[in-house]
Design an enzyme around this catalytic site. Structure first.
Site, mmCIF file in Angstrom:
data_model
loop_
_atom_site.group_PDB
_atom_site.id
_atom_site.type_symbol
_atom_site.label_atom_id
_atom_site.label_comp_id
_atom_site.label_asym_id
_atom_site.label_seq_id
_atom_site.Cartn_x
_atom_site.Cartn_y
_atom_site.Cartn_z
ATOM 1 N N GLN A 64 0.828 -1.200 0.000
ATOM 2 C CA GLN A 64 0.000 0.000 0.000
ATOM 3 C C GLN A 64 0.868 1.257 0.000
ATOM 4 O OE1 GLN A 64 -3.361 -0.678 2.404
ATOM 5 N NE2 GLN A 64 -4.112 1.416 2.336
ATOM 6 N N SER A 79 3.911 -6.648 2.488
ATOM 7 C CA SER A 79 2.596 -6.591 3.135
ATOM 8 C C SER A 79 1.527 -7.187 2.221
ATOM 9 C CB SER A 79 2.278 -5.146 3.541
ATOM 10 O OG SER A 79 1.122 -5.085 4.353
ATOM 11 N N LEU A 80 0.560 -6.404 1.734
ATOM 12 C CA LEU A 80 -0.481 -6.969 0.854
ATOM 13 C C LEU A 80 0.133 -7.598 -0.388
ATOM 14 C CD1 LEU A 80 -1.534 -5.476 -2.041
ATOM 15 C CD2 LEU A 80 -1.694 -3.580 -0.454
ATOM 16 N N ARG A 100 -9.426 -7.948 3.963
ATOM 17 C CA ARG A 100 -8.267 -7.526 4.758
ATOM 18 C C ARG A 100 -8.299 -6.018 4.967
ATOM 19 N NH1 ARG A 100 -2.743 -6.158 3.695
ATOM 20 N NH2 ARG A 100 -1.210 -7.188 5.059
ATOM 21 N N HIS A 125 0.268 -3.534 10.942
ATOM 22 C CA HIS A 125 1.415 -4.333 11.396
ATOM 23 C C HIS A 125 1.828 -4.026 12.837
ATOM 24 C CE1 HIS A 125 1.800 -6.047 7.442
ATOM 25 N NE2 HIS A 125 1.798 -4.838 6.921
ATOM 26 N N GLN A 182 1.180 -12.013 9.652
ATOM 27 C CA GLN A 182 1.659 -10.812 8.965
ATOM 28 C C GLN A 182 0.820 -9.578 9.285
ATOM 29 O OE1 GLN A 182 0.096 -9.445 5.611
ATOM 30 N NE2 GLN A 182 1.753 -9.982 4.202
#
Length: 313
Positions: free
Chosen positions: A10, A95-96, A120, A204, A253
């Site tokens: 992101q 991440s994503l 998510r 996170h 994660q």
């Protein structure tokens, strides 16, 4: 094989993303159509035309970034006539981007990845009321002093390192006041600059536990195959291929540290010399040489990028 494919997270989204790919390649259009249908949303129109205020919403930005990444991979495979496993020895995502990496490696269907990322994004946004959480980038500091700054700054609240991006760039996340204290504590430890990031939730860190729980439930219902090449997992900074273990790491994660610097170093230890970033932006390809000056970064996000790459791959 001296190349890995990596996938952005992101922050790399922008209005117009994927438009040139869609205009140039039928394979890209097919990916965008599949994502639209899976979400029952005209996400591709939002990506092309905005408004930016809607595109940056976490629930839209996450599947949109995956869609562009998968459009690049689809073009590479269909136009180039080369399966991913012949182009890269490993995949990794920030991440994503880990979902994009799994879809690229054939472990996750594009439609399932889109639905998971929509959920998510929604779950992350709901986990913490707007205004209570924050994230900040700390520049000119390494992981350990940043972790020490977070411990000092917590004072009963949550603040932790969210991303170890390498090259002296660390991102912290948590309660807003604690994040602001961490910026000052980091400066006392040599941090050159600390700045709050324009994000809608503190990703996170353990404030995201409700989102992790939601993803655990969702992942139980989604089939996951063994990836065609190993995934370098964010929370391990090491390769993983077993589907059950991958699902567990995807859950971890959500609240865990994105160990990107160590992930890049691990890929180098496995013989990787070039990281090819598939998708929107150039964040990850830009970080490569800051992490290791002997490695190269390559951005694949325009038709010209892809055509040039296929001539040399």
């Amino acid at each position: 094989m001296s190349r890995a494919f990596v996938f952005p997270g992101q922050g790399s989204q922008a209005v117009g993303m994927g438009t040139d790919l869609s205009q140039a390649f039928a394979a890209a259009r097919e990916v965008f159509q599949e994502v639209d249908e899976s979400l029952k949303q005209n996400l591709s129109k939002l990506m092309r035309e905005g408004p930016e205020s809607d595109l940056v919403l976490t629930e839209n930005a996450q599947p949109a970034l995956m869609a562009v990444s998968m459009a690049v991979v689809a073009v590479l495979e269909k136009e180039g006539g080369r399966p991913l496993a012949s182009l890269a020895s490993h995949v990794a995502g920030h991440s994503l981007g880990e979902y994009s990496a799994l879809a690229a490696a054939g472990a996750l269907k594009i439609a399932d990845a889109a639905r998971l990322l929509k959920l998510r994004g929604q779950s992350m946004q709901k986990a913490v009321p707007v205004g209570e959480g924050a994230m900040a980038a700390l520049l000119g500091i390494e992981l350990e002093p940043a972790q020490e700054a977070c411990k000092e700054a917590a004072q009963g609240e949550v603040v932790a390192v969210a991303n170890d991006n390498g090259g002296g760039q660390v991102v912290v996340s948590g309660h807003k006041a604690a994040v602001e204290r961490a910026i000052e504590a980091a400066k006392a430890r040599g941090c050159k600059r600390g700045m709050l990031l324009p994000v809608s939730a503190p990703f996170h860190c353990r404030l995201m536990q409700p989102a992790a729980d939601a993803m655990a439930r969702a992942l139980e219902t989604v089939p996951l195959a063994t990836p065609r090449v190993p995934l370098i997992a964010n929370v391990l900074a090491a390769e993983i291929t077993e589907p059950g273990a991958i699902k567990q790491r995807l859950v971890e994660q959500v609240t865990g540290l994105v160990r990107w610097r160590e992930s890049v170093q691990y890929m180098k230890s496995q013989g990787v010399e070039t990281l090819a970033e598939c998708g929107a932006g150039k964040v990850l390809s830009g970080l490569v040489r800051r992490i290791d000056k002997d490695m190269n970064g390559l951005a694949l996000n325009t038709p010209a990028d892809i055509e040039a790459f296929l001539k040399t791959a």
